[in-house]
Motif scaffolding. Structure first.
Motif, PDB file in Angstrom:
ATOM      1  N   GLU A 273     -40.009  22.921   7.310  1.00 17.41           N
ATOM      2  CA  GLU A 273     -40.264  23.993   7.063  1.00 17.41           C
ATOM      3  C   GLU A 273     -41.557  25.204   7.793  1.00 17.41           C
ATOM      4  OE1 GLU A 273     -43.419  24.738   3.250  1.00 17.41           O
ATOM      5  OE2 GLU A 273     -44.219  23.164   4.440  1.00 17.41           O
TER       6      GLU A 273
ATOM      7  N   THR B 186     -40.546  27.511  -1.135  1.00 17.90           N
ATOM      8  CA  THR B 186     -42.105  26.658  -1.291  1.00 17.90           C
ATOM      9  C   THR B 186     -43.149  27.139  -1.443  1.00 17.90           C
ATOM     10  OG1 THR B 186     -42.641  25.985   0.857  1.00 17.90           O
ATOM     11  CG2 THR B 186     -40.665  24.652   0.577  1.00 17.90           C
TER      12      THR B 186
ATOM     13  N   GLU C  89     -46.934  27.473  -4.025  1.00 16.54           N
ATOM     14  CA  GLU C  89     -46.631  28.204  -5.549  1.00 16.54           C
ATOM     15  C   GLU C  89     -46.183  28.688  -5.889  1.00 16.54           C
ATOM     16  OE1 GLU C  89     -50.571  29.015  -6.564  1.00 16.54           O
ATOM     17  OE2 GLU C  89     -51.096  27.527  -8.125  1.00 16.54           O
TER      18      GLU C  89
ATOM     19  N   LEU D 221     -39.360  25.077  -4.455  1.00 17.48           N
ATOM     20  CA  LEU D 221     -39.242  24.249  -4.900  1.00 17.48           C
ATOM     21  C   LEU D 221     -40.429  24.259  -6.614  1.00 17.48           C
ATOM     22  CD1 LEU D 221     -40.497  21.320  -3.023  1.00 17.48           C
ATOM     23  CD2 LEU D 221     -42.583  22.038  -3.612  1.00 17.48           C
TER      24      LEU D 221
ATOM     25  N   PRO E 274     -43.604  21.365  -8.363  1.00 19.34           N
ATOM     26  CA  PRO E 274     -44.429  20.605  -8.567  1.00 19.34           C
ATOM     27  C   PRO E 274     -44.761  20.201 -10.227  1.00 19.34           C
ATOM     28  CG  PRO E 274     -45.874  22.079  -7.477  1.00 19.34           C
ATOM     29  CD  PRO E 274     -44.695  22.686  -8.294  1.00 19.34           C
TER      30      PRO E 274
HETATM   31  O1  LIG Z   1     -49.226  22.009  -5.536  1.00 21.18           O
HETATM   32  P1  LIG Z   1     -49.363  23.014  -5.094  1.00 21.18           P
HETATM   33  O2  LIG Z   1     -49.991  24.176  -4.439  1.00 21.18           O
HETATM   34  O3  LIG Z   1     -48.713  23.519  -6.297  1.00 21.18           O
HETATM   35  O4  LIG Z   1     -47.622  23.546  -4.336  1.00 21.18           O
HETATM   36  C1  LIG Z   1     -46.714  22.609  -4.267  1.00 21.18           C
HETATM   37  C2  LIG Z   1     -46.163  23.135  -2.818  1.00 21.18           C
HETATM   38  O5  LIG Z   1     -45.079  24.278  -2.889  1.00 21.18           O
HETATM   39  C3  LIG Z   1     -46.355  22.327  -1.894  1.00 21.18           C
HETATM   40  O6  LIG Z   1     -47.295  20.987  -2.024  1.00 21.18           O
HETATM   41  C4  LIG Z   1     -45.822  22.455  -0.461  1.00 21.18           C
HETATM   42  C5  LIG Z   1     -45.665  23.332   0.048  1.00 21.18           C
HETATM   43  N1  LIG Z   1     -44.646  23.221   0.820  1.00 21.18           N
HETATM   44  C6  LIG Z   1     -43.713  21.705   0.847  1.00 21.18           C
HETATM   45  C7  LIG Z   1     -42.828  21.571   1.026  1.00 21.18           C
HETATM   46  C8  LIG Z   1     -42.192  20.237   0.210  1.00 21.18           C
HETATM   47  C9  LIG Z   1     -42.835  19.664  -0.589  1.00 21.18           C
HETATM   48  C10 LIG Z   1     -44.437  20.264  -0.868  1.00 21.18           C
HETATM   49  C11 LIG Z   1     -44.937  21.151  -0.244  1.00 21.18           C
END
Ligand SMILES: O=P(O)(O)OC[C@@H](O)[C@@H](O)c1c[nH]c2ccccc12
Length: 299
Positions: free
Chosen positions: A43, A111, A113, A132, A134
């Protein structure tokens, strides 16, 4: 370069029509390799203090090419920053330049929000293969619907057994498990059926910045939590996503850390101690030190 607004509007109209696009499995196959070997995704998550972007994207192209040559399964790009979408676009553009050659383009996943169809339409305009989201998100249904209209693969992020059960029941095919301990991650993983891709989240920063990890590696007795976590996850999952592996493409310490993580996680070595068993090498450490005498981490 900016996202084409007309294209975003066009994609939004497609979402409103409510039809489903032909489902893609490119990302699924990149994360669950037919060979059974583990897939590793890295990432990129832009640090607010990074000076990335000032140099016409040369460093983005170099890093993107490096990931392909070094056999990453996918590139994840965190779109939370102001330039997050452009970052996605830069990676996509470089990957597409490898179309028809070997290794071919890596899929790019957005990835961060995501709460609306518009954001999915923007991600589509940036050319990503996956988004991605949640399981706990209030916008899950809207985001999933937009993704299926636009032919984007959804990665469902689960943080508990309950969330994982719901994700499986609602037909999620790519499930990312984020847990604070190996025990929890493995217990959740057991609920993912065989026809899904099981992806483990590794917090690349859980033992500190790259220089902390590398200096700890010099001490044979050091307990490096991140490495133990990674070696325990690897045999149980189809893919590992190294979260926040690289915070800047203009920072050599950051890109080096990304390459080192990728190489170590892909290594097939076994039969040694817990760190060496998954191929985490200390060889990079001195090279890193020599190269980066002046290196100051981004925290
Ligand atoms: O819970 P949030 O703030 O909506 O975000 C989720 C997700 O995008 C974040 O946790 C995240 C950013 N990069 C990632 C890579 C893998 C897994 C998860 C993530």
């Amino acid at each position: 370069m900016a996202i084409n607004e007309e294209e975003v509007e066009k994609f939004l109209r497609v979402v409103e029509e409510g039809k489903e696009a032909k489902a893609s499995t490119k990302l699924f196959k990149a994360l669950k390799k037919a060979s059974g070997a583990v897939s590793v995704a890295i990432e990129f998550s832009r640090h607010p203090n990074a000076d990335d972007g000032a140099l016409h994207g040369v460093e983005f192209r170099q890093f993107s090419l490096k990931m392909r040559r070094e056999k990453a399964g996918a590139i994840f790009v965190n779109a939370d920053s102001k330039s997050g979408l452009q970052d996605c676009e830069k990676f996509v553009e470089e990957q597409l330049s490898a179309k028809g050659s070997f290794p071919g383009p890596l899929p790019v996943v957005r990835t961060g929000e995501v709460t609306s169809s518009r954001q999915v339409a923007e991600a589509k305009a940036a050319g990503v293969e996956g988004v991605l989201v949640p399981m706990s998100s209030a916008s899950l249904e809207e985001v999933k619907k937009a993704c299926s209209a636009l032919g984007i693969e959804v990665l469902t992020l689960v943080r508990s057994k309950e969330e994982c059960e719901s994700a499986v029941a609602s037909g999620s095919k790519i499930i990312c498990v984020e847990a604070a301990t190996v025990e929890e991650a493995t217990a959740i993983r057991e609920l993912i059926p065989k026809d899904c891709a099981a992806v483990a989240c590794l917090n690349s920063r859980m033992s500190g910045a790259p220089e902390d990890v590398f200096s700890a590696l010099k001490d044979e007795n050091a307990e490096i939590e991140m490495l133990k976590f990674a070696s325990a996850l690897k045999p149980a999952f189809n893919a590992i996503i190294a979260q926040k592996a690289v915070l800047s493409v203009t920072h050599r310490g950051e890109t080096f850390f990304g390459s080192w993580l990728l190489e170590s996680l892909l290594s097939k070595k076994s039969g040694m101690g817990p760190v060496e068993a998954i191929g985490f090498t200390t060889t990079g450490v001195d090279k890193y030190g020599a190269d980066l005498g002046q290196y100051q981490g981004l925290q």
